[in-house]
Design a protein around this motif. Structure first.
Motif, short mmCIF file in Angstrom:
data_model
loop_
_atom_site.label_atom_id
_atom_site.label_comp_id
_atom_site.label_asym_id
_atom_site.label_seq_id
_atom_site.Cartn_x
_atom_site.Cartn_y
_atom_site.Cartn_z
N VAL A 46 -11.37 0.72 4.25
CA VAL A 46 -11.00 -0.59 3.71
C VAL A 46 -9.65 -0.50 3.03
O VAL A 46 -9.21 0.57 2.63
N ARG A 47 -9.01 -1.62 2.90
CA ARG A 47 -7.71 -1.66 2.23
C ARG A 47 -7.89 -1.43 0.74
O ARG A 47 -8.84 -1.92 0.13
N ALA A 48 -6.96 -0.68 0.16
CA ALA A 48 -6.99 -0.40 -1.27
C ALA A 48 -5.57 -0.56 -1.82
O ALA A 48 -4.85 0.42 -1.95
N PRO A 49 -5.13 -1.81 -2.11
CA PRO A 49 -3.77 -2.03 -2.60
C PRO A 49 -3.46 -1.17 -3.82
O PRO A 49 -4.29 -1.04 -4.72
N PHE A 50 -2.25 -0.60 -3.84
CA PHE A 50 -1.88 0.34 -4.90
C PHE A 50 -1.98 -0.30 -6.28
O PHE A 50 -2.39 0.35 -7.24
N GLY A 51 -1.62 -1.58 -6.37
CA GLY A 51 -1.61 -2.24 -7.67
C GLY A 51 -2.96 -2.31 -8.35
O GLY A 51 -3.05 -2.46 -9.57
N GLY A 52 -4.06 -2.18 -7.57
CA GLY A 52 -5.39 -2.28 -8.17
C GLY A 52 -6.11 -0.96 -8.29
O GLY A 52 -7.26 -0.91 -8.75
N LEU A 53 -5.46 0.12 -7.89
CA LEU A 53 -6.14 1.42 -7.88
C LEU A 53 -6.58 1.87 -9.27
O LEU A 53 -7.64 2.47 -9.42
N PHE A 54 -5.77 1.59 -10.28
CA PHE A 54 -6.02 2.16 -11.60
C PHE A 54 -6.60 1.15 -12.59
O PHE A 54 -6.50 1.29 -13.79
N SER A 55 -7.24 0.13 -12.04
CA SER A 55 -7.98 -0.82 -12.87
C SER A 55 -9.35 -0.24 -13.18
O SER A 55 -9.96 0.42 -12.34
N PRO A 56 -9.88 -0.49 -14.37
CA PRO A 56 -11.22 0.02 -14.70
C PRO A 56 -12.35 -0.78 -14.04
O PRO A 56 -13.52 -0.42 -14.17
N ARG B 242 -4.89 -0.12 12.49
CA ARG B 242 -4.80 -1.58 12.62
C ARG B 242 -5.64 -2.23 11.53
O ARG B 242 -6.82 -1.93 11.41
N VAL B 243 -5.03 -3.15 10.77
CA VAL B 243 -5.73 -3.83 9.68
C VAL B 243 -6.35 -5.11 10.19
O VAL B 243 -5.69 -5.95 10.81
N THR B 244 -7.66 -5.29 9.96
CA THR B 244 -8.36 -6.51 10.31
C THR B 244 -9.09 -6.99 9.07
O THR B 244 -10.10 -6.41 8.68
N GLY B 245 -8.56 -8.05 8.44
CA GLY B 245 -9.13 -8.51 7.19
C GLY B 245 -8.99 -7.45 6.12
O GLY B 245 -7.89 -7.01 5.81
N THR B 246 -10.12 -7.01 5.58
CA THR B 246 -10.07 -5.98 4.54
C THR B 246 -10.34 -4.58 5.09
O THR B 246 -10.30 -3.61 4.35
N THR B 247 -10.59 -4.48 6.40
CA THR B 247 -10.89 -3.17 6.98
C THR B 247 -9.73 -2.67 7.83
O THR B 247 -8.86 -3.43 8.25
N ILE B 248 -9.72 -1.39 8.09
CA ILE B 248 -8.69 -0.75 8.90
C ILE B 248 -9.37 -0.09 10.10
O ILE B 248 -10.24 0.76 9.94
N LYS B 249 -8.98 -0.50 11.29
CA LYS B 249 -9.57 0.04 12.52
C LYS B 249 -8.74 1.22 13.02
O LYS B 249 -7.52 1.17 13.04
N ASN B 250 -9.41 2.28 13.42
CA ASN B 250 -8.77 3.45 14.02
C ASN B 250 -7.59 3.98 13.19
O ASN B 250 -6.47 4.10 13.69
N PRO B 251 -7.79 4.29 11.91
CA PRO B 251 -6.70 4.79 11.07
C PRO B 251 -6.23 6.16 11.51
O PRO B 251 -7.02 6.97 12.03
N THR B 252 -4.95 6.43 11.32
CA THR B 252 -4.40 7.74 11.61
C THR B 252 -3.56 8.20 10.42
O THR B 252 -3.21 7.40 9.55
N GLY B 253 -3.22 9.47 10.40
CA GLY B 253 -2.39 10.01 9.33
C GLY B 253 -3.11 11.09 8.55
O GLY B 253 -4.31 11.37 8.75
N PHE B 254 -2.38 11.69 7.63
CA PHE B 254 -2.89 12.82 6.86
C PHE B 254 -4.14 12.46 6.07
O PHE B 254 -5.18 13.13 6.17
N GLU B 255 -4.09 11.39 5.30
CA GLU B 255 -5.20 11.09 4.42
C GLU B 255 -6.39 10.49 5.17
O GLU B 255 -7.54 10.71 4.80
N ALA B 256 -6.12 9.78 6.26
CA ALA B 256 -7.22 9.31 7.10
C ALA B 256 -7.96 10.50 7.70
O ALA B 256 -9.20 10.56 7.72
N GLY B 257 -7.18 11.47 8.20
CA GLY B 257 -7.78 12.68 8.76
C GLY B 257 -8.56 13.47 7.73
O GLY B 257 -9.64 14.00 8.01
N LEU B 258 -8.04 13.53 6.50
CA LEU B 258 -8.72 14.27 5.44
C LEU B 258 -10.01 13.56 5.04
O LEU B 258 -11.04 14.21 4.82
N ALA B 259 -9.97 12.23 4.95
CA ALA B 259 -11.18 11.47 4.62
C ALA B 259 -12.27 11.71 5.66
O ALA B 259 -13.46 11.88 5.33
#
Length: 217
Positions: free
Chosen positions: A33-43, A1-18
């Protein structure tokens, strides 16, 4: 569940790995926290220590960010629209109206390796617009990472013609960090240990049920 910029109780492969990485490194609490794909590769500086967003490690991207050791091997998947005759080879894709998400390795594959007869439709920001185009019939086939297209096909059953195959591209996903992050050696060590002890394999079997997608040649 996304609340603002944070994600509460995430599930899935990468959440579990983190969470597994945090446990291995004896980090008592982590915040998602949310990490939009479009900004991932900005310096620019990152609002997170590392991001796991099904991001493929490439030489170009590694010039501006640091990647962890690869934690997952991924190919490109082919999601088609309803009513389309299923292509049975890579060559058959060349005559279709293809689409891809901007700034992805799927788009790079289409433009530089596949080189279809028609210019591919490119959708910015997120995969949502690309999926909508396939569902609406504007795009014959979307080329995007296998786990992403399989998950969408399962999530929205009946909206598409299915994932007809995968293209072997020998890509690897890595956690994204600021360039030169001091955390990289620790994350690398954790990922390698979690591969060796079977944790990553267990997470894949639980969350990524797409291993039987046929390979297009």
């Amino acid at each position: 569940r996304v609340t603002g910029t944070t994600i509460k109780n995430p599930t899935g492969f990468e959440a579990g790995l983190a969470q597994a990485i945090a446990k291995y490194l004896s980090i008592p609490k982590i915040v998602f926290v949310r990490a939009p794909f479009g900004g991932l590769f900005s310096p620019s500086s990152k609002p997170y220590d590392f991001a796991m967003e099904e991001a493929t490690i490439t030489v170009a991207r590694a010039k501006v960010v640091s990647f962890s050791a690869p934690y997952f091997d991924a190919n490109q998947g082919v999601l088609i629209r309803k009513g389309l005759t299923k292509p049975t080879s890579i060559a058959a894709l060349k005559s279709l109206q293809l689409c891809a998400q901007a700034d992805t390795t799927g788009l790079a594959y289409v433009q530089h390796t596949l080189r279809p007869a028609k210019q591919a439709l490119v959708y910015n920001a997120s995969s949502t617009a690309a999926f909508d185009a396939v569902e609406a019939g504007k795009c014959d086939a979307l080329i995007l990472d296998v786990p992403i297209v399989v998950a969408q096909s399962q999530k929205k059953k009946g909206a598409y013609g299915g994932v007809v195959g995968q293209i072997v591209t020998h890509e690897g996903y890595g956690a994204i960090m600021e360039k030169g992050s001091a955390l990289k050696p620790s994350v690398d060590k954790a990922i390698k240990a979690l591969k060796a002890n079977g944790t990553i394999g267990t997470l894949q079997r639980r969350w990524l049920p797409f291993t039987r997608v046929p390979v297009l040649k």
